[in-house]
Write a protein that holds these residues in place. Structure first.
Motif, PDB file in Angstrom:
ATOM      1  N   UNK A 138       0.829  -1.210   0.000  1.00 39.55           N
ATOM      2  CA  UNK A 138       0.000   0.000   0.000  1.00 39.55           C
ATOM      3  C   UNK A 138       0.861   1.257   0.000  1.00 39.55           C
ATOM      4  N   UNK A 139       1.899   1.282   0.832  1.00 38.24           N
ATOM      5  CA  UNK A 139       2.748   2.477   0.911  1.00 38.24           C
ATOM      6  C   UNK A 139       3.554   2.659  -0.382  1.00 38.24           C
ATOM      7  N   UNK A 140       4.021   1.560  -0.963  1.00 36.38           N
ATOM      8  CA  UNK A 140       4.764   1.664  -2.228  1.00 36.38           C
ATOM      9  C   UNK A 140       3.875   2.251  -3.320  1.00 36.38           C
ATOM     10  N   UNK A 141       2.645   1.747  -3.426  1.00 39.28           N
ATOM     11  CA  UNK A 141       1.717   2.272  -4.432  1.00 39.28           C
ATOM     12  C   UNK A 141       1.387   3.735  -4.136  1.00 39.28           C
ATOM     13  N   UNK A 142       1.285   4.086  -2.828  1.00 39.52           N
ATOM     14  CA  UNK A 142       1.026   5.470  -2.457  1.00 39.52           C
ATOM     15  C   UNK A 142       2.154   6.398  -2.877  1.00 39.52           C
ATOM     16  N   UNK A 143       3.403   5.985  -2.654  1.00 35.81           N
ATOM     17  CA  UNK A 143       4.548   6.789  -3.074  1.00 35.81           C
ATOM     18  C   UNK A 143       4.566   6.907  -4.601  1.00 35.81           C
ATOM     19  N   UNK A 144       4.202   5.833  -5.261  1.00 34.18           N
ATOM     20  CA  UNK A 144       4.120   5.836  -6.721  1.00 34.18           C
ATOM     21  C   UNK A 144       3.113   6.892  -7.188  1.00 34.18           C
ATOM     22  N   UNK A 145       1.949   6.917  -6.527  1.00 33.73           N
ATOM     23  CA  UNK A 145       0.920   7.900  -6.885  1.00 33.73           C
ATOM     24  C   UNK A 145       1.385   9.318  -6.567  1.00 33.73           C
ATOM     25  N   UNK A 146       2.045   9.489  -5.420  1.00 34.66           N
ATOM     26  CA  UNK A 146       2.515  10.804  -4.991  1.00 34.66           C
ATOM     27  C   UNK A 146       3.517  11.401  -5.978  1.00 34.66           C
ATOM     28  N   UNK A 147       4.331  10.553  -6.578  1.00 25.83           N
ATOM     29  CA  UNK A 147       5.348  11.032  -7.528  1.00 25.83           C
ATOM     30  C   UNK A 147       4.817  11.121  -8.960  1.00 25.83           C
ATOM     31  N   UNK A 148       3.511  10.895  -9.142  1.00 25.54           N
ATOM     32  CA  UNK A 148       2.898  11.088 -10.454  1.00 25.54           C
ATOM     33  C   UNK A 148       3.124   9.967 -11.445  1.00 25.54           C
ATOM     34  N   UNK A 149       3.525   8.779 -10.964  1.00 23.26           N
ATOM     35  CA  UNK A 149       3.766   7.663 -11.872  1.00 23.26           C
ATOM     36  C   UNK A 149       2.478   6.874 -12.118  1.00 23.26           C
ATOM     37  N   UNK A 150       2.508   6.061 -13.171  1.00 25.18           N
ATOM     38  CA  UNK A 150       1.339   5.266 -13.537  1.00 25.18           C
ATOM     39  C   UNK A 150       1.588   3.785 -13.305  1.00 25.18           C
ATOM     40  N   UNK A 151       0.538   3.080 -12.882  1.00 21.76           N
ATOM     41  CA  UNK A 151       0.627   1.637 -12.685  1.00 21.76           C
ATOM     42  C   UNK A 151       0.479   0.935 -14.031  1.00 21.76           C
ATOM     43  N   UNK A 152       1.331  -0.046 -14.273  1.00 21.88           N
ATOM     44  CA  UNK A 152       1.305  -0.812 -15.520  1.00 21.88           C
ATOM     45  C   UNK A 152       1.402  -2.293 -15.191  1.00 21.88           C
ATOM     46  N   UNK A 153       1.385  -3.132 -16.239  1.00 18.70           N
ATOM     47  CA  UNK A 153       1.523  -4.576 -16.017  1.00 18.70           C
ATOM     48  C   UNK A 153       2.876  -4.909 -15.403  1.00 18.70           C
ATOM     49  N   UNK A 154       3.922  -4.204 -15.818  1.00 19.52           N
ATOM     50  CA  UNK A 154       5.251  -4.437 -15.243  1.00 19.52           C
ATOM     51  C   UNK A 154       5.235  -4.105 -13.760  1.00 19.52           C
ATOM     52  N   UNK A 155       4.425  -3.106 -13.382  1.00 21.50           N
ATOM     53  CA  UNK A 155       4.321  -2.734 -11.974  1.00 21.50           C
ATOM     54  C   UNK A 155       3.680  -3.843 -11.149  1.00 21.50           C
ATOM     55  N   UNK A 156       2.786  -4.624 -11.773  1.00 19.75           N
ATOM     56  CA  UNK A 156       2.203  -5.771 -11.073  1.00 19.75           C
ATOM     57  C   UNK A 156       3.326  -6.717 -10.654  1.00 19.75           C
TER      58      UNK A 156
END
Length: 783
Positions: A645-663
């Motif tokens: 959850x925190x990793x995804x939150x930091x990802x969102x905070x820095x403006x990045x997008x979730x992709x299949x590679x992110x899975x």
């Protein structure tokens, strides 16, 4: 190497492995370990060599390489095609197999080597074609989607006069007929060349009777000649005899191609289609008619990479891999000195085995696969760190060198085994659920975990046996920078809980605020275009040229190169390219990457990602419960969710997008989070087994302090390899490596401040002693 020899070799290796683990004689283990190491290494080198294509001076491949590169590394296009059911029975296996064979024949016309055409699930087909440029990709799209439903229908003899009466409302159209638009000249824009013809709804003959189709050229231009099977020839002649002198319409996918007059009553199984075709159109039509699909299809996902971008990715991946290996080797050599050389030897053998296994099983190396190898380099050293830190403790206890080495390997085994198996659970689930290039990451990670366990537990131990038994190693010196101070970690558990809850709440809040902007095109659908240019084009210039606020434009860097990416609605990338070329005709605009994902498949990807994560958590919960106890499993899962959850939150905070590679990155974080936690759990379990005095809180605190050094060191080795990937691995994998780095830092924190306190709280809430539960579970038996 023949399959028979490979089978016999594998059988011999299994026998040697069994003998190695069964014997108690040190000298026999030493020789068996040496034989196993030499045989496996030699076999893997033979399977691997040459890894890449060997070319002559003219650039022709003389000897093909054993490592197969994915499309994202060699350049090419991948299509995910969905079959659209036309009946309630849906898509049967027979329909899917027929579609695969038809598409295979259509792809063959491009003359590419080893295209991949394989079913995906119950109603999808994956098509991968190497070496297609942007123009060929568009051609392939059209050709793959063409159903080629050929029909021959009779035209009403009333002609244009009857059509005019029907259109004027003076006459009712017969129910057995239908009006169809018909162009007298295919490419003409003159309204006079566009008319309507009245044809029978039920065709007299269908394309299933076409046995052969080929293009021809005569005085009227290009056309397609058809040969019918015996049944089709009979039906055609019967129709011709009955309707001689009348028009017959030839329809392809419901469109009237031509409407010739039947001049004879016998055609002997031959027919021709004319319609002002070009050479290319005639060839494509002939191919489609000879291989018609029985159901419509839709291309749901397209991913295209130019050979230039593929070569850049290979170069960036190799540089990142070599630097990561160099950083890890240098650190191990400085910190552990001579025994670090043994670890490096095991690491190099690990890499050889990994690549050898990939070559032997014909796995494809993708860009995420390279990331998996680089991550494996860091994780492979973890096992050596656990062993060497145990060795330090055994030597401090006053044991002889031989006894200390044996004790270190024996005591480190359970932590190494449990940590790697928990990571392996997530890797296997990722392989099962992943698609495309992400599957390559799962492959390299899985093989890397297995190879690292073999190299750490057998190869390095064999080296130590030879060195000690032959008196070549009499003493060991290692650096020791681990903190000596005892910290009261569990005494800070309430402050840590508040800190974690704030981070989790903030992460959820930021993610919710961004909404759908958190997701890349893999999940919400759309087009992603990557453009290079011979002369720089700024983001501001591109935005002015596109003049569409819905198109997201970003500058990306890969090494010294800079290129632009455009995210837009599905099917709009073509207009984006056209506008760029019109606005900057002298800047050499080139498309080097193009992805298109349909909204429906994007939603399915999202569901599969959540399912994979849930399955990974369940698998880890069951395994840790089996190996430890439920309170420990609960602590591990809470720590895992905390990290994700925190990793995804930091990802969102820095403006990045979730992709299949992110899975893949999230599942890796889950696995690595457990890896770190299990090291702490293993020490707690050992303390309980030895009957250590004091409260359970004191025991846990002592265990965390005793493992603090190795927690920092194992995190450090992975940090070095993933850091090299982040800085030198190129733009494509930067988000992936960023997520791993964040997960690594959060995972180290949670293994200390989240997992252990949860075990303590859980046991108190359930009114049970952790000590008693662990002893009752029998999980303290030696692994």
């Amino acid at each position: 190497m023949s399959p028979v020899f490979t089978f016999l070799f594998g059988l011999a290796i299994l026998v040697l492995f069994g003998w190695y683990f069964a014997t108690e004689l040190s000298s026999r283990k030493r020789w068996l370990g040496l034989v196993l190491t030499v045989l496996l290494t030699a076999f893997c080198i033979e399977q691997l060599w040459p890894p890449m294509d060997v070319k002559n001076a003219e650039g022709q491949v003389v000897v093909p390489g054993k490592i197969r590169l994915g499309l994202d590394l060699q350049g090419g296009t991948s299509f995910l095609i969905r079959l659209i059911p036309q009946t309630e029975s849906g898509i049967t296996k027979d329909l899917l197999d027929q579609a695969v064979e038809v598409i295979r024949k259509r792809v063959d016309q491009y003359g590419v080597s080893e295209p991949v055409i394989s079913p995906q699930g119950k109603d999808r087909i994956l098509v991968q074609i190497a070496g297609l440029d942007a123009k060929q990709t568009e051609e392939a799209k059209g050709q793959l989607q063409k159903v080629a439903k050929l029909e021959f229908a009779m035209v009403d003899p009333g002609g244009d006069a009857r059509v005019a009466r029907i259109q004027a409302g003076e006459e009712v159209m017969p129910p057995a007929y239908i009006l169809k638009p018909y162009k007298l000249k295919k490419d003409s824009k003159d309204p006079k060349d566009a008319t309507q013809i009245l044809i029978t709804r039920r065709p007299a003959l269908t394309g299933e009777h076409v046995s052969r189709a080929f293009p021809f050229f005569d005085q009227q231009g290009y056309g397609v000649s058809l040969e019918l099977d015996a049944e089709g020839a009979k039906i055609f002649d019967e129709v011709a005899a009955q309707h001689k002198g009348h028009q017959m319409a030839i329809l392809l996918d419901g469109e009237v191609l031509s409407a010739p007059v039947l001049q004879s009553d016998h055609y002997f199984g031959r027919a021709q289609i004319t319609g002002h075709f070009s050479d290319k159109e005639a060839r494509e039509l002939a191919s489609a008619l000879e291989n018609p699909l029985r159901v419509p299809v839709q291309i749901e996902e397209t991913r295209s990479v130019s050979p230039t971008l593929g070569a850049d990715s290979v170069r960036s991946g190799v540089v990142a891999g070599l630097l990561g290996l160099l950083f890890v080797m240098t650190f191990v050599l400085i910190y552990y000195r001579f025994v670090g050389v043994v670890a490096i030897f095991g690491l190099l053998i690990n890499i050889v085995i990994l690549f050898g296994a990939m070559a032997m099983f014909h796995f494809t190396l993708t860009l995420p696969g390279i990331a998996g190898i680089i991550l494996t380099i860091g994780m492979a050293v973890d096992a050596n760190v656990l062993i060497y830190e145990r060795l330090r403790e055994e030597m401090a206890a006053g044991k002889s060198l031989a006894a200390a080495i044996n004790g270190a390997y024996d005591k480190a085994f359970s932590a190494i085994f449990d940590a790697n198996v928990s990571t392996l659970i997530t890797a296997v689930i990722l392989f099962w659920q992943a698609t495309g290039s992400v599957k390559g990451f799962a492959v390299t990670l899985t093989l890397g975990i297995i190879a690292s366990m073999f190299s750490a537990l057998l190869i390095t131990r064999t080296v130590f046996r030879w060195l000690v038994d032959k008196n070549l190693l009499k003493s060991i010196y290692m650096m020791d920078l681990a903190p000596k101070r005892q910290f009261d970690f569990l005494g800070k558990r309430w402050a840590a809980a508040v800190f974690s809850l704030v981070l989790i709440g903030g992460s959820i809040g930021v993610f919710a605020l961004r909404g759908e902007n958190n997701f890349g095109i893999d999940f919400r659908g759309g087009d992603l275009l990557t453009v290079d240019s011979s002369q720089p084009v700024t983001v501001a210039e591109a935005r002015k040229a596109i003049n569409n606020p819905e198109v997201v434009i970003q500058a990306e860097h890969s090494g010294l190169k800079e290129f632009l990416t455009f995210r837009s609605a599905q099917g709009t990338s073509g207009s984006v390219v056209s506008k760029l070329k019109e606005s900057f005709p002298d800047r050499g605009i080139t498309v080097i990457g193009q992805d298109t994902v349909g909204a429906q498949i994007g939603m399915e990807f999202a569901k599969r990602a959540v399912f994979a994560l849930g399955l990974g958590i369940l698998g880890i919960l069951l395994y840790v419960t089996l190996r430890f106890e439920f309170s420990f499993a609960l602590g591990a899962v809470v720590a895992l969710l905390h990290d994700v959850i925190i990793t995804i939150g930091v990802f969102a905070l820095t403006g990045r997008e979730l992709s299949l590679v992110m899975v893949g990155a999230v599942l890796t974080i889950a696995g690595y989070s457990i890896n770190d936690t299990i090291v702490v759990y293993d020490r707690i379990r050992e303390g309980l087994k030895q009957g250590a005095g004091g409260s359970i809180q004191t025991l846990m605190n002592n265990s965390i302090n005793e493992t603090l050094g190795r927690t920092i060191l194992t995190g450090g080795t992975v940090l070095l390899s993933v850091g090299a990937l982040f800085f030198f691995g190129g733009a494509v994998l930067r988000d992936f490596s960023f997520a791993i780095l964040i997960g690594l830092a959060i995972g180290t924190y949670s293994s200390v401040f989240v997992a252990a306190p949860i075990v303590l709280w859980s046991s108190k809430l359930r009114g049970k002693s952790v000590r008693r539960e662990v002893l009752e579970s029998g999980s303290l038996k030696r692994s």
